[in-house]
Scaffold this active site. Structure first.
Site, PDB file in Angstrom:
ATOM      1  N   ASP A   8       0.675  -1.102   0.434  1.00  0.00           N
ATOM      2  CA  ASP A   8      -0.095   0.096  -0.022  1.00  0.00           C
ATOM      3  C   ASP A   8       0.811   1.492  -0.148  1.00  0.00           C
ATOM      4  OD1 ASP A   8      -1.956   2.122   0.389  1.00  0.00           O
ATOM      5  OD2 ASP A   8      -2.216   1.335   2.330  1.00  0.00           O
ATOM      6  N   LYS A  69       2.617  11.372  -2.990  1.00  0.00           N
ATOM      7  CA  LYS A  69       1.616  10.653  -4.394  1.00  0.00           C
ATOM      8  C   LYS A  69       0.493  11.760  -4.942  1.00  0.00           C
ATOM      9  CE  LYS A  69      -1.877   7.089  -3.389  1.00  0.00           C
ATOM     10  NZ  LYS A  69      -2.643   6.039  -1.963  1.00  0.00           N
TER      11      LYS A  69
END
Ligand code: AMP
Length: 581
Positions: A8, A69
């Site tokens: 993740d 991100k």
């Protein structure tokens, strides 16, 4: 078969997981397995990743990168010290760190991974994620959607078709998705959210409150002092986390400044109610997104079989309450919301490796534990309302506190009943303890008693009641809260609890929390809604959306006892049905 890990790669934190003996497990490196998604360069020019990088973020912002991100898929240059990097290069440092911790934990080289990405990620963003993997020396076997991974963590073994709503609130982003899982295959039906909403915003609300208090009450201006503000931010986050389990949190920060040579210390108490009020607007916005996700998937709340909580911020109890109010059922959070996506990625990795029956090991309480207090049940006053403290399916060990108030001036004592069960009236549940707590003389009406339940893996339930004003307390221990009975009594109690819960069978415990909400729908309205529901498939586009909205509004109106409004709305719905017919 070559090992494949599940990763993740999050905005705030990242994790790596692997299937060990048939179970998905988070790989740790002398920590809790959560790696802050931060990259930096230290004083010696060495690249640092994780907590070490996060710790230097305030003092060395030019040498530290957070939340990379958000930039994935762009060609924005990121400057760290004297060099510049692409977003996928910064992400590659995080992946390299995860790869290394996996190799250390498993004692073998790792070169293959499944990485998760938000459902809304574009091709460019997914491509950048794949490139980050390659730069880190990982062959990215697959990129899977984060809600898909979360659904797999909970439902990999289920053969029934299910529609699952995944409410994912992390540090900086909020996503809500609806997925359909059928024979192990997951399809995303809708996905929406807010790229800039999360726990960091809640921390900032507390920081603003603290800064205002310091300025007004302690006559000290701190907003232009980055180091003091960073300390307040850390204290705010800690307080926020405490409030997820307790009704109050004390914020103590010493030496936050000097005034005429005197050291100034901060001491501020924040209540959960206060905090919930601060973030009410943000939480309402998330619920608007939940409604949008339902509309986009053309589904009514009643069509959702399960709600899953993902992301650290979903530990805030108000979120479960809001979802329970909307859907009439408790959301699931028994798999650690921080780790759920990585565990699901590992399950998918296990499948790629040819391992079929993999799952997540869970240590959860099979029953709800709570107490009895004056309140309302179904809108009517009740002297013995059951107030749950530790909910069924909560991951163990756990500790939860709740505040209660005395009824009148000079109340001499309170009686604390400890009950196990699921019914709204404590009398319908099983009482497993009763304690008398003598209060201080002359305490005023509304004095606060904080009740704390602490339940461990062995079923030892520790109870503590504290009179908030005086700090006086009593303690008690129930040695085996799961089986304080003989075998026969246990059998009878389980049967009774399960019958009260409306459950089919003891073996079906996982699914039992998904009780369909009970509605007091007048029969004519129920019939009209059923007819409309049966015609949904024949409607298309706008009509279908309009029907879904009207049906939801009718149910809401009935739930709010606005039956006349519901009948007005029904006329509109009937018009569409007439037109369709
Ligand atoms: P994630 O991005 O999923 O790792 O979530 C990180 C966010 O969850 C941060 O804002 C944390 O402060 C928040 N968080 C973690 N634990 C708790 C908690 N017990 N109560 C409230 N927020 C929490």
């Amino acid at each position: 078969m070559e090992p494949i890990v599940g990763i993740d790669l999050g905005t705030t934190n990242s994790e790596v997981a692997f299937i060990i003996d048939g179970n998905a497990e988070i790989l740790k490196d002398r920590d809790d397995g959560i790696l802050p998604s931060c990259v930096g360069i230290d004083d010696d020019g060495k690249i640092i990743v994780g907590a070490e990088a996060r710790n230097q973020a305030v003092i060395a912002p030019d040498s530290t990168v957070l939340s990379v991100k958000r930039l994935m898929g762009t060609d924005q240059k990121i400057h760290m010290k004297d060099s510049s990097y692409l977003p996928q290069e910064i992400s590659a440092f995080i992946l390299k760190e995860l790869k290394e911790r996996a190799e250390k934990a498993l004692g073998k080289p790792i070169s293959k991974a499944i990485i998760t990405a938000p459902a809304y990620f574009t091709d460019a963003q997914r491509h950048a994620t794949r490139e980050a993997g390659e730069i880190a020396g990982l062959n990215v076997v697959r990129i899977i959607n984060e809600p898909t991974a979360a659904a797999l963590a909970y439902e990999s073994a289920s053969s029934e078709t299910q529609r699952i709503l995944i409410y994912d609130l992390g540090g900086g982003t909020f996503d809500v998705s609806i997925v359909k899982i059928e024979e192990g295959v997951v399809e995303v039906l809708s996905s929406t959210g807010d790229n800039h909403l999360g726990g960091d915003d809640f921390d900032q609300k507390i920081v603003a409150r603290l800064a205002e208090y310091v300025e007004k009450e302690l006559k000290l201006s701190v907003t232009k002092q980055p180091l003091v503000m960073a300390r307040l931010k850390r204290a705010a986050e800690k307080a926020k986390m405490t409030l997820s389990g307790s009704p109050y949190s004390k914020i103590e920060e010493d030496h936050i400044g000097k005034k005429t040579w005197k050291d100034i210390h901060l001491s501020y108490e924040l209540s959960r109610l206060d905090f919930e009020e601060m973030i009410e607007d943000e939480l309402e916005r998330t619920m608007d997104s939940v409604s949008k996700a339902l509309r986009d998937a053309s589904l009514l709340p009643s069509a959702i079989n399960k709600i899953i909580l993902v992301g650290g911020s979903t530990r805030i109890p108000r979120i479960s309450e809001m979802l329970e109010e909307k859907f009439g059922r408790l959301p699931h959070s028994e798999i650690d919301p921080d780790l759920c996506v990585a565990l699901g990625a590992a399950i998918q990795a296990g499948r790629e490796m040819g391992l079929d029956s993999t799952s997540v090991l869970l240590d959860i309480t099979p029953y709800t534990f709570g107490t009895s207090a004056i309140g309302e049940v179904d809108g009517a006053p009740c002297m013995t309302r059951f107030v749950p403290l530790i909910r069924r399916n909560t991951k163990l060990p756990t500790a939860k506190s709740e505040a209660f108030y005395t009824l009148y001036d000079s109340q001499e004592a309170v009686e604390i009943k400890v009950c196990q069960g699921e019914k709204p009236d404590a009398l319908d549940n099983i009482r497993i303890g009763k304690y008398k707590f003598k209060l201080s003389p002359r305490s005023p009406e509304g004095s606060v008693i904080v009740l704390n339940f602490d339940l461990d893996l062995n079923g030892i339930l520790k109870i503590e009641a504290i009179e908030k004003a005086s700090g006086r307390k009593i303690n008690a221990v129930i040695e085996n809260a799961f089986s304080t009975f003989t075998d026969q009594e246990m059998f009878d109690s389980k049967k009774r609890i399960n019958a009260l819960w409306g459950e089919k069978a003891e073996s079906d415990e996982g699914a039992a929390a998904d009780e369909t909400p009970k509605e007091t729908m007048p029969p004519d309205l129920a019939e009209a809604l059923a007819k409309a529901e049966s015609q949904l498939d024949s409607a298309s586009g706008e009509d279908r959306d309009e029907m879904v909205n009207l049906m939801e509004d009718i149910r809401d109106a009935v739930a709010d006892s606005r039956v006349d409004d519901a009948r007005e709305l029904l006329k509109e719905l009937e018009e569409i049905l007439f037109y369709l017919g």
